[in-house]
Design a protein around this motif. Structure first.
Motif, PDB file in Angstrom:
ATOM      1  N   GLY A 116      32.940   4.993   3.862  1.00 58.10           N
ATOM      2  CA  GLY A 116      31.497   4.802   4.011  1.00 58.10           C
ATOM      3  C   GLY A 116      30.703   6.092   3.954  1.00 58.10           C
ATOM      4  O   GLY A 116      29.547   6.100   3.532  1.00 58.10           O
ATOM      5  N   VAL A 159      26.143   0.485   2.343  1.00 58.58           N
ATOM      6  CA  VAL A 159      25.856   1.908   2.525  1.00 58.58           C
ATOM      7  C   VAL A 159      24.781   2.404   1.553  1.00 58.58           C
ATOM      8  O   VAL A 159      24.759   3.569   1.176  1.00 58.58           O
ATOM      9  N   LYS A 172      24.054   9.174   8.327  1.00 59.65           N
ATOM     10  CA  LYS A 172      24.754   7.985   7.846  1.00 59.65           C
ATOM     11  C   LYS A 172      25.939   7.632   8.736  1.00 59.65           C
ATOM     12  O   LYS A 172      26.235   6.462   8.973  1.00 59.65           O
TER      13      LYS A 172
END
Ligand code: FE2
Length: 193
Positions: A116, A159, A172
């Protein structure tokens, strides 16, 4: 028969996700449903009127997987989130598969998170290959590049920047942590056939 957008408002109030971010995300998802329906109609019309050999037909045809997957991946994503998360049951077949193939649940989870945090926009999908029984954490570019043919998507994480930037900016990894904390493992485990 046209596709209908599902209602995911039951997710509002989920830890780590602002309502504004979720509402924006629902609206984006609804756009994919609308465009998928439009594409189905437009392609059928071109085919019926003898225009299947045109550039317009070819370009719309190429676009179909992108819009359709944009719709379906968002449904899989919202469906595998919950406001009331419970851990994956240790005796569930999926939990056993994960331990067999990754050594531990934590090792699998670290790999999923690492995928991710890769640079780029797209999705991370935990896929099950029914032919070999193997699991793969896979990077999907945009909506349509990198899917494993014939495999079953078990867990889907968005994502794209719209999935987190409003709440997390460039952090993130923090979004990914929030996502992992809100997984609906009951839904994910039931996807394994
Ligand atoms: Fe999204």
């Amino acid at each position: 028969m046209a596709y209908a957008a599902k209602n995911y408002e039951h997710l509002l109030g989920m830890d780590g996700f602002s309502d504004q971010l979720l509402r924006n995300h629902f609206a984006l998802y609804q756009g994919y449903v609308i465009n998928t329906n439009k594409l189905v109609e437009a392609l059928r019309e071109l085919e019926k009127t003898g225009k299947a050999g045109t550039l317009e037909y070819a370009e719309l045809k190429r676009r179909f997987g992108w819009e359709f997957n944009g719709m379906r991946l968002h449904e899989l994503y919202f469906d595998n989130l919950t406001r009331t998360p419970e851990p994956l049951e240790a005796n569930a077949p999926l939990a056993r598969l994960i331990r067999e193939q990754y050594g531990s649940f934590e090792a699998w989870r670290d790999d999923f998170k690492a995928a991710g945090t890769m640079r780029g926009i797209g999705w991370v999908v935990l896929y099950h290959d029914p032919v070999s029984g193997r699991l793969f954490n896979v990077w999907i570019n945009e909506h349509d590049l990198g899917h494993l043919a014939g495999c079953t998507p078990l867990l889907i994480m968005d994502v794209f920047e719209h999935a987190y930037m409003l709440d997390y900016g460039l952090r993130k990894a923090d979004y990914i942590e929030a996502f992992v904390q809100n997984i609906n493992w009951e839904v994910v485990a039931a996807r394994l056939k």
